[in-house]
Write a protein that holds these residues in place. Structure first.
Motif, mmCIF file in Angstrom:
data_model
loop_
_atom_site.group_PDB
_atom_site.id
_atom_site.type_symbol
_atom_site.label_atom_id
_atom_site.label_comp_id
_atom_site.label_asym_id
_atom_site.label_seq_id
_atom_site.Cartn_x
_atom_site.Cartn_y
_atom_site.Cartn_z
ATOM 1 N N GLU A 1 0.840 -1.230 -0.082
ATOM 2 C CA GLU A 1 -0.012 0.007 0.135
ATOM 3 C C GLU A 1 0.919 1.302 -0.117
ATOM 4 N N VAL A 2 0.795 2.224 -1.003
ATOM 5 C CA VAL A 2 1.416 3.625 -0.950
ATOM 6 C C VAL A 2 0.475 4.442 -0.534
ATOM 7 N N ASP A 3 0.731 5.181 0.469
ATOM 8 C CA ASP A 3 -0.074 6.290 1.224
ATOM 9 C C ASP A 3 0.854 7.484 1.036
ATOM 10 N N MET A 4 0.502 8.363 0.075
ATOM 11 C CA MET A 4 1.384 9.454 -0.694
ATOM 12 C C MET A 4 0.573 10.555 -0.401
ATOM 13 N N ALA A 5 1.290 11.817 -0.039
ATOM 14 C CA ALA A 5 0.696 13.101 -0.067
ATOM 15 C C ALA A 5 1.569 13.918 -0.930
ATOM 16 N N GLU A 6 0.916 14.365 -2.069
ATOM 17 C CA GLU A 6 1.697 15.160 -3.244
ATOM 18 C C GLU A 6 1.617 16.884 -2.684
ATOM 19 N N PHE A 7 2.706 17.356 -2.761
ATOM 20 C CA PHE A 7 2.725 19.010 -2.304
ATOM 21 C C PHE A 7 2.644 19.494 -3.812
ATOM 22 N N TYR A 8 2.173 20.807 -3.782
ATOM 23 C CA TYR A 8 2.218 21.829 -5.051
ATOM 24 C C TYR A 8 2.050 23.226 -4.292
ATOM 25 N N THR A 9 2.533 24.202 -5.259
ATOM 26 C CA THR A 9 2.289 25.382 -4.962
ATOM 27 C C THR A 9 1.063 25.896 -5.619
ATOM 28 N N ALA A 10 0.313 26.658 -4.954
ATOM 29 C CA ALA A 10 -0.987 27.240 -5.639
ATOM 30 C C ALA A 10 -0.971 28.425 -5.558
ATOM 31 N N THR A 11 -1.418 29.146 -6.777
ATOM 32 C CA THR A 11 -1.397 30.600 -6.943
ATOM 33 C C THR A 11 -2.938 31.081 -6.918
ATOM 34 N N ASN A 12 -3.148 31.861 -6.091
ATOM 35 C CA ASN A 12 -4.585 32.419 -6.304
ATOM 36 C C ASN A 12 -4.376 34.040 -6.542
#
Length: 154
Positions: free
Chosen positions: A137-148
């Motif tokens: 089981e792969v439990d992954m949290a991916e991160f990203y930069t959001a621009t609003n």
């Protein structure tokens, strides 16, 4: 999809797609079960083009089936057969330490989940090798930069 890569000796190397060759998955679980391991957790994280797979932590069940009580234990230092590749239809089998096999399987499964997880803002998580179900089981949290962005004219 199988990729064929020519080598200087004109032999062809065929590689199966990720995440993991069935023989390698079976070898990992056979070794873990023989050692009485209930499950193994392998942490991973990365960003900015750098990925890291941590040390595996093995757990045994000190309780019963109805009331499991898992405690960490030492991962056994075992050598297992590892199917490295196929060359002209011949399977290349090498001996690999169980810890190294778990590391390789973690990389394979995380890439199959999100190729490039270690790039840009990155990701982190845990890969769990669950022995009773023989699943990974792969439990992954991916991160990203959001621009609003907003613009108002008053």
């Amino acid at each position: 999809m199988t990729s064929l890569i020519p080598t200087p000796s004109t032999a062809l190397i065929t590689e199966e797609p990720p995440p993991l060759r069935p023989a390698n998955k079976a070898a990992i679980f056979d070794a873990l079960e023989a050692a009485g391991i209930a499950y193994v957790e392998v942490p991973f994280n990365g960003s900015g083009d750098e990925g890291f797979v941590g040390e595996p932590t093995a757990y045994i069940n000190n309780g019963s089936t109805e009331s499991p009580q898992y405690t960490p234990t030492t991962l056994p230092s075992l050598m297992i057969p590892w199917q490295a590749m196929s060359i002209e239809g011949q399977e290349i089998i090498e001996e690999r330490n169980l810890s190294d096999a778990l590391d390789a399987a973690t990389w394979d499964c995380t890439y199959a989940t999100s190729c490039g997880w270690q790039d840009n803002d990155g990701a982190e998580g845990t890969v769990t090798f669950q022995c009773d179900m023989r699943t990974i089981e792969v439990d992954m949290a991916e991160f990203y930069t959001a621009t609003n962005s907003r613009m108002k004219i008053f």
